[in-house]
Structures are given as structure tokens and as C-alpha cells.
Motif scaffolding. Structure first.
Motif, short mmCIF file in Angstrom:
data_model
loop_
_atom_site.label_atom_id
_atom_site.label_comp_id
_atom_site.label_asym_id
_atom_site.label_seq_id
_atom_site.Cartn_x
_atom_site.Cartn_y
_atom_site.Cartn_z
N ALA A 101 0.84 -1.21 0.00
CA ALA A 101 0.00 0.00 0.00
C ALA A 101 0.87 1.26 0.00
N SER A 102 1.95 1.24 0.76
CA SER A 102 2.84 2.40 0.83
C SER A 102 3.54 2.64 -0.51
N ILE A 103 3.97 1.56 -1.17
CA ILE A 103 4.62 1.69 -2.47
C ILE A 103 3.63 2.22 -3.51
N LYS A 104 2.39 1.79 -3.43
CA LYS A 104 1.37 2.29 -4.34
C LYS A 104 1.22 3.80 -4.21
N ALA A 105 1.31 4.30 -2.98
CA ALA A 105 1.23 5.74 -2.75
C ALA A 105 2.42 6.46 -3.38
N LEU A 106 3.61 5.85 -3.30
CA LEU A 106 4.80 6.45 -3.91
C LEU A 106 4.66 6.50 -5.43
N ILE A 107 4.08 5.46 -6.01
CA ILE A 107 3.86 5.42 -7.46
C ILE A 107 2.91 6.53 -7.88
N GLU A 108 1.82 6.66 -7.13
CA GLU A 108 0.82 7.68 -7.45
C GLU A 108 1.38 9.09 -7.30
N ALA A 109 2.38 9.24 -6.44
CA ALA A 109 3.01 10.56 -6.26
C ALA A 109 4.06 10.83 -7.34
N LYS A 110 4.26 9.88 -8.24
CA LYS A 110 5.18 10.02 -9.38
C LYS A 110 6.64 10.23 -8.94
N ILE A 111 7.03 9.53 -7.88
CA ILE A 111 8.41 9.56 -7.44
C ILE A 111 9.21 8.54 -8.26
N PRO A 112 10.36 8.91 -8.83
CA PRO A 112 11.18 7.93 -9.56
C PRO A 112 11.58 6.77 -8.66
N LEU A 113 11.40 5.54 -9.15
CA LEU A 113 11.65 4.35 -8.35
C LEU A 113 12.56 3.39 -9.08
N PHE A 114 13.43 2.75 -8.32
CA PHE A 114 14.35 1.74 -8.84
C PHE A 114 14.34 0.60 -7.83
N ALA A 115 14.22 -0.65 -8.29
CA ALA A 115 14.06 -1.75 -7.35
C ALA A 115 14.78 -3.00 -7.83
N ILE A 116 15.17 -3.84 -6.88
CA ILE A 116 15.70 -5.16 -7.22
C ILE A 116 15.04 -6.21 -6.33
N CYS A 117 14.97 -7.44 -6.84
CA CYS A 117 14.55 -8.61 -6.08
C CYS A 117 13.17 -8.43 -5.44
N LEU A 118 13.08 -8.42 -4.11
CA LEU A 118 11.79 -8.27 -3.46
C LEU A 118 11.14 -6.95 -3.83
N GLY A 119 11.93 -5.88 -3.93
CA GLY A 119 11.39 -4.59 -4.33
C GLY A 119 10.76 -4.64 -5.70
N HIS A 120 11.38 -5.38 -6.60
CA HIS A 120 10.87 -5.61 -7.96
C HIS A 120 9.50 -6.29 -7.90
N GLN A 121 9.36 -7.27 -7.03
CA GLN A 121 8.09 -7.98 -6.88
C GLN A 121 7.01 -7.10 -6.25
N LEU A 122 7.41 -6.32 -5.26
CA LEU A 122 6.45 -5.44 -4.57
C LEU A 122 5.91 -4.38 -5.51
N LEU A 123 6.75 -3.89 -6.42
CA LEU A 123 6.27 -2.91 -7.41
C LEU A 123 5.17 -3.51 -8.28
N SER A 124 5.34 -4.76 -8.68
CA SER A 124 4.33 -5.44 -9.48
C SER A 124 3.03 -5.58 -8.70
N LEU A 125 3.11 -6.00 -7.46
CA LEU A 125 1.93 -6.17 -6.62
C LEU A 125 1.23 -4.83 -6.37
N ALA A 126 2.01 -3.78 -6.19
CA ALA A 126 1.43 -2.46 -5.91
C ALA A 126 0.62 -1.94 -7.09
N GLN A 127 0.89 -2.49 -8.28
CA GLN A 127 0.16 -2.05 -9.47
C GLN A 127 -0.86 -3.09 -9.94
N GLY A 128 -1.16 -4.05 -9.06
CA GLY A 128 -2.24 -4.98 -9.32
C GLY A 128 -1.85 -6.22 -10.09
N TYR A 129 -0.56 -6.57 -10.14
CA TYR A 129 -0.12 -7.75 -10.88
C TYR A 129 0.51 -8.74 -9.91
#
Length: 380
Positions: free
Chosen positions: A256-284
Motif C-alpha cells: 500500500a505504501s509503495i502504491k502511494a509512492l507510485i501515485e506521487a510520481k516519485i522515480p523508483l528503482f528496485a531489485i529482487c523483493l522490491g521488484h516484486q512489490l512494485l508489481s503487486l502495488a500495481q495490481g499484478y
């Protein structure tokens, strides 16, 4: 001369029972069994927080030869339940070593098990998939171990992030990576970033600093609105989402927190678990691989350049093919064709499954840190 080792017993979720020897902490412990194909770097692997809740079976048969030392720590301690190997060597020989692996594991409260056919174990995991197990130096009865395992929660039911993440924000200023090793020019950036610690490795932080980033690390339970306000005030340029252990779908608050960061249009870079959480935060939704990717020999193809990189991997989950609806797939694993990297179409976000810091492992993906710098430059 190495003293006689204590007996140990192992019971797997598929009903297999083994007798072995112990060279680590004497206890009874339950965790998920995975195998790692790296030939070197057992201390870095053992102290990688992404292995929290797991036993690591090394396919390399000889373990312990180079001892251990403080500089090869990837975190503040060992979060893995323990390690399994074919042969353990108490007598180490390396100019950097300060103590044996046995002494190290005992200080860290982790198990060390040897005298077992790790080739057979690895074959079993490849055929049947990663599975829960219980190991004990105290209990020898198979049925008693079975009862303990059946009553224990599965790794998917446990949130290990609370255990491995930092408790308070801090600045990381140590860098020890030379980008010229791989003929990659250092990004030479001075941009400020926030690194979210889901179980971050020190090698990652060191490479970020070596790349020129000013790095502030914050806990997994960060306040998204606070970071959004700080970003709007110009206090930092982007956010890095780290590696970490366990099933990403357990981390509902972090998603939920990452989804808020995405909606705020903050540049994001992720690896491994962070990569997976980004996908989940966008509904995948993510899905679990049969036996995961753990090792330092995985070929990954960069679809943008057609170059093949040998990479370090440590994960049990992957993002779905349907992610193409919102992202361009930039990297694929040549072992099983799973997605290794994406660049989102309508946002300044890129993420990767493999570990560019490679601690241990090859350095061929280190250029990804330069891509992070380019991403932040494009936001100006």
C-alpha cells in the motif's frame, strides 16, 4: 585437528529422513530448504537477509575452507536458519579469515549441517520444489520431528521483514566498488536517494555510494506521506526498493505504501523483493517458482542490447507475464525465460529481479546502478 561432530537429524516435508553431523549451533529449527549453486561466497550468502527463514543447501561440496571475516558480512548477522553442505572444513586457510565457519555460526545462533548427500537433496528440490524441513541436534525420532514440522507455520505465513529491516533511519556513506573493473564509467552522480530496507545487503549500499549517490536508509514500515512531502520539498531525487526475504504478498502494508509512492510520481528503482512489490502495488500478483533461483551463474539477456550477463540470483518468486500491459520487459532469465527486468511505460520506474551488486557473484550487471542515475536525470 577437528573434534568429533555432534549427530544431527533432518526431516523433510515430503517424508524423507536423514542422519547427518552438526558443526553449528546445537538446537532444533524449522525452515524452508532451498539450494544455492554458487562456488564461492558462503559467508555473504549466509548473511544475506533474503535467506531469513530458510536453510541453504550448497551444491559446492567443500565448505569452510576460507573461514570467515567481518568484512564479508552482508548484514548485521545471520538470518538464515542454517546451512547444509557435503563436507565441512574446520581448518581454514585464508589471509583475511579471523575465525572458522563453525565458530561464526555458533556465535550467530545458526545451524551448520554436513555429512549429507547434497547432490541428492538438490535433485529432490529440483523435482519436487522447495519445501519445509526441520533439523535437530536434540531430537532423533522421526515421528517427533514430523510432528514439530506439521505444527510449524510455513514460510509463506511469516513476515520476516520485521526481523531483518533496520529499526531507525540512517545514512550510509561507505563505498568500496570500482566501476572501472567492468569498464563501466561511474555515474558520478550526487543525487540524493532514499533506500527502503526490506532486508538490504551492504554490498548494494556500498555500490550505490560508489556510484555517487547520497544514501539515506529507512525502515520497511516507512511513512509514505512523509516521504512524498519530502520529495516535493526537494529533499531527495528518487527511491530505491531493496531485496528481502519471504513471500511479497504477505507485505500488505508495504504494498500500500509503495502504491502511494507510485501515485506521487516519485522515480523508483528496485531489485529482487522490491521488484516484486512494485508489481503487486500495481495490481499484478506474483507467483512462486518451483525451486527458486539461488546462485551466481544465471544467464540473463538484456533485450534492449541483446547482451547476455551472468548474474547473481536469490529469490523464490517472480512477476507475471501480464505485466506487459503496463511495462516493457527489458531482461529475461535464459534458464527458464522468467522476467528479470522491466521498465514501466507511464512512470519513471525500472526494476530488476537479479542482484547487480553480486555479493557474491559476477559483476556484469553493475551497470544497472548507472541506469538508476539516468532515470533520475530524466526526471529533471
Amino acid at each position: 585437528m577437528q573434534s568429533p561432530l555432534k549427530d544431527a537429524c533432518i526431516y523433510l516435508a515430503n517424508g524423507m529422513f536423514f542422519k547427518a553431523k552438526s558443526f553449528g549451533t546445537e538446537t532444533t529449527s524449522v525452515g524452508e530448504l532451498v539450494f544455492n549453486t554458487s562456488l564461492t561466497g558462503y559467508q555473504e550468502i549466509t548473511t544475506d537477509p533474503s535467506y531469513a527463514g530458510q536453510f541453504v543447501c550448497f551444491t559446492m561440496p567443500e565448505i569452510g575452507i576460507v573461514g570467515t571475516n567481518p568484512k564479508d558480512m552482508e548484514s548485521r548477522g545471520v538470518f538464515a536458519k542454517g546451512i547444509l553442505c557435503r563436507h565441512y572444513n574446520e581448518n581454514f586457510s585464508n589471509f583475511r579469515a579471523t575465525e572458522s565457519l563453525s565458530t561464526f555460526l555458533k556465535k550467530q545462533g545458526a545451524m551448520g549441517i554436513c555429512g549429507i548427500d547434497t547432490r541428492f537433496l538438490t535433485t529432490t528440490l529440483r523435482q519436487e520444489g522447495a519445501m519445509m524441513m526441520v533439523a535437530s541436534t536434540e531430537i532423533t525420532n522421526k515421528e517427533d520431528l514430523k510432528a514439530i514440522l506439521e505444527k510449524s507455520p510455513k514460510i509463506e505465513e511469516i513476515n520476516h521483514i520485521k526481523e531483518v529491516s533496520t529499526k531507525a533511519p540512517y545514512k550510509h556513506s561507505t563505498g568500496n566498488f570500482d566501476f572501472t573493473i567492468m569498464d563501466y564509467a561511474s555515474p558520478n552522480t550526487h543525487q540524493k536517494i532514499i533506500a527502503i530496507d526490506f532486508g538490504i545487503k551492504r554490498s548494494i549500499l556500498n555500490q550505490l555510494v560508489s556510484a555517487g549517490f547520497n544514501v539515506e536508509v529507512v525502515p520497511h514500515n516507512f511513512d509514505a506521506q512523509d516521504l512524498i512531502q519530502r520529495f516535493k520539498a526537494g529533499e531527495f531525487n528518487g527511491i530505491f526498493l531493496s531485496n528481502g526475504p519471504g513471500d511479497p504478498q504477505v507485505l500488505t502494508q508495504e504494498i500500500a505504501s509503495i502504491k502511494a509512492l507510485i501515485e506521487a510520481k516519485i522515480p523508483l528503482f528496485a531489485i529482487c523483493l522490491g521488484h516484486q512489490l512494485l508489481s503487486l502495488a500495481q495490481g499484478y500478483p506474483t507467483y512462486k517458482l518451483k525451486f527458486g533461483h539461488h546462485g551466481g551463474n544465471h544467464p540473463v539477456k538484456n533485450l534492449l542490447t541483446n547482451q547476455v550477463e551472468i548474474t547473481a540470483q536469490n529469490h523464490n518468486y517472480s512477476i507475471p507475464e501480464s505485466i506487459v500491459e503496463i511495462a516493457e520487459i527489458t531482461h529475461r532469465n535464459l534458464f527458464d525465460n522468467t522476467i528479470e527486468g522491466v521498465r514501466y511505460k507511464n512512470a519513471l520506474i525500472c526494476s530488476f529481479q537479479h542482484h547487480p551488486e553480486a555479493g557474491p557473484g559476477p559483476l556484469e550487471s553493475s551497470a544497472l546502478f548507472k541506469e538508476f542515475s539516468k532515470l533520475l536525470d530524466s526526471a529533471k
